[in-house]
Design a protein around this motif. Structure first.
Motif, short mmCIF file in Angstrom:
data_model
loop_
_atom_site.label_atom_id
_atom_site.label_comp_id
_atom_site.label_asym_id
_atom_site.label_seq_id
_atom_site.Cartn_x
_atom_site.Cartn_y
_atom_site.Cartn_z
N VAL A 244 0.84 -1.20 0.00
CA VAL A 244 0.00 0.00 0.00
C VAL A 244 0.88 1.26 0.00
N PHE A 245 1.94 1.25 0.80
CA PHE A 245 2.76 2.45 0.96
C PHE A 245 3.82 2.61 -0.13
N PHE A 246 4.35 1.50 -0.65
CA PHE A 246 5.48 1.57 -1.59
C PHE A 246 5.13 0.82 -2.87
N VAL A 247 5.47 1.43 -4.00
CA VAL A 247 5.17 0.85 -5.31
C VAL A 247 5.98 -0.42 -5.54
N ASP A 248 7.29 -0.34 -5.27
CA ASP A 248 8.17 -1.48 -5.45
C ASP A 248 9.38 -1.31 -4.54
N ASN A 249 10.36 -2.21 -4.66
CA ASN A 249 11.54 -2.13 -3.81
C ASN A 249 12.37 -0.87 -4.07
N ASP A 250 12.41 -0.42 -5.31
CA ASP A 250 13.15 0.80 -5.62
C ASP A 250 12.54 2.01 -4.92
N ASP A 251 11.22 2.05 -4.89
CA ASP A 251 10.51 3.12 -4.19
C ASP A 251 10.83 3.08 -2.71
N GLY B 89 17.57 19.88 -4.63
CA GLY B 89 16.26 20.20 -5.18
C GLY B 89 15.22 19.12 -4.90
N GLU B 90 15.46 18.32 -3.88
CA GLU B 90 14.56 17.22 -3.53
C GLU B 90 13.96 17.38 -2.14
N TYR B 91 13.90 18.61 -1.64
CA TYR B 91 13.48 18.82 -0.26
C TYR B 91 12.08 18.27 0.00
N TRP B 92 11.10 18.63 -0.81
CA TRP B 92 9.72 18.20 -0.54
C TRP B 92 9.54 16.72 -0.79
N LYS B 93 10.25 16.20 -1.77
CA LYS B 93 10.22 14.75 -2.00
C LYS B 93 10.81 14.02 -0.79
N ASP B 94 11.89 14.56 -0.24
CA ASP B 94 12.51 14.00 0.96
C ASP B 94 11.52 14.01 2.12
N ARG B 95 10.86 15.14 2.33
CA ARG B 95 9.91 15.26 3.44
C ARG B 95 8.75 14.28 3.30
N MET B 96 8.23 14.14 2.07
CA MET B 96 7.10 13.23 1.83
C MET B 96 7.52 11.78 2.03
N ASN B 97 8.70 11.41 1.53
CA ASN B 97 9.17 10.05 1.68
C ASN B 97 9.46 9.71 3.15
N THR B 98 10.04 10.65 3.86
CA THR B 98 10.29 10.43 5.29
C THR B 98 8.98 10.26 6.04
N THR B 99 8.01 11.08 5.75
CA THR B 99 6.70 10.97 6.39
C THR B 99 6.02 9.65 6.05
N ARG B 100 6.13 9.24 4.81
CA ARG B 100 5.53 7.98 4.39
C ARG B 100 6.14 6.80 5.14
N LEU B 101 7.47 6.78 5.28
CA LEU B 101 8.13 5.70 6.01
C LEU B 101 7.74 5.72 7.48
N HIS B 102 7.68 6.91 8.06
CA HIS B 102 7.28 7.01 9.47
C HIS B 102 5.86 6.51 9.69
N PHE B 103 4.93 6.87 8.80
CA PHE B 103 3.56 6.37 8.93
C PHE B 103 3.51 4.86 8.80
N THR C 181 12.91 5.83 -0.49
CA THR C 181 12.31 6.38 0.73
C THR C 181 13.28 6.28 1.90
N VAL C 182 13.94 5.14 2.05
CA VAL C 182 14.92 4.98 3.13
C VAL C 182 16.11 5.92 2.92
N ARG C 183 16.55 6.05 1.67
CA ARG C 183 17.66 6.97 1.36
C ARG C 183 17.30 8.40 1.76
N HIS C 184 16.09 8.82 1.41
CA HIS C 184 15.66 10.18 1.77
C HIS C 184 15.54 10.34 3.28
N THR C 185 15.13 9.29 3.96
CA THR C 185 14.96 9.37 5.41
C THR C 185 16.30 9.64 6.09
N PHE C 186 17.37 9.02 5.59
CA PHE C 186 18.67 9.19 6.24
C PHE C 186 19.52 10.30 5.63
N THR C 187 19.01 10.99 4.62
CA THR C 187 19.71 12.13 4.04
C THR C 187 19.29 13.39 4.79
#
Length: 89
Positions: A25-32, A51-65, A36-42
Motif C-alpha cells: 500500500v505504501f510503496f510501489v516497489d523495492n526501488d521506491d 532540489g529534492e526537499y519536498w520529495k525527501d519530506r514526503m518520503n520520510t513521512t511515508r516511512l514514518h507512517f 524512501t529509506v535513502r531520503h529518510t537518512f539524508t
C-alpha cells in the motif's frame, strides 16, 4: 520469559502478512522503498541543495507512517489479547 513478551513476539511474527500488505500500500516497489529509506537518512539541507526537499519530506513521512501503523497494530492486538486474558482468568 514472561507471557507478555512471548505474546508480543508471537504477534510480531503472525502479522507478517499484514506488514506485507501495508508495504504494498505504501510503496510501489523495492526501488521506491529504497529511495524512501535513502531520503529518510539524508539530511534535509542536502536534499534542499539537490532540489529534492519536498520529495525527501514526503518520503520520510511515508516511512514514518508505515512504521507507526505496523507498531500500532501490534500494540492494539496486544491490548485486546491482554484484556481477553484478564476476562478469562
Amino acid at each position: 520469559m514472561s507471557l507478555e513478551l512471548v505474546m508480543i513476539i508471537l504477534l510480531l511474527f503472525l502479522n507478517i502478512p499484514v506488514y506485507k500488505f501495508l508495504y504494498r500500500v505504501f510503496f510501489v516497489d523495492n526501488d521506491d522503498y529504497n529511495e524512501t529509506v535513502r531520503h529518510t537518512f539524508t539530511p534535509n539541507i542536502i536534499s534542499l541543495f539537490r532540489g529534492e526537499y519536498w520529495k525527501d519530506r514526503m518520503n520520510t513521512t511515508r516511512l514514518h507512517f508505515f512504521i507507526i501503523i505496523c507498531v500500532g497494530i501490534v500494540v492494539l492486538e496486544y491490548l485486546v489479547l491482554n484484556k481477553v486474558f484478564e476476562i478469562l482468568a
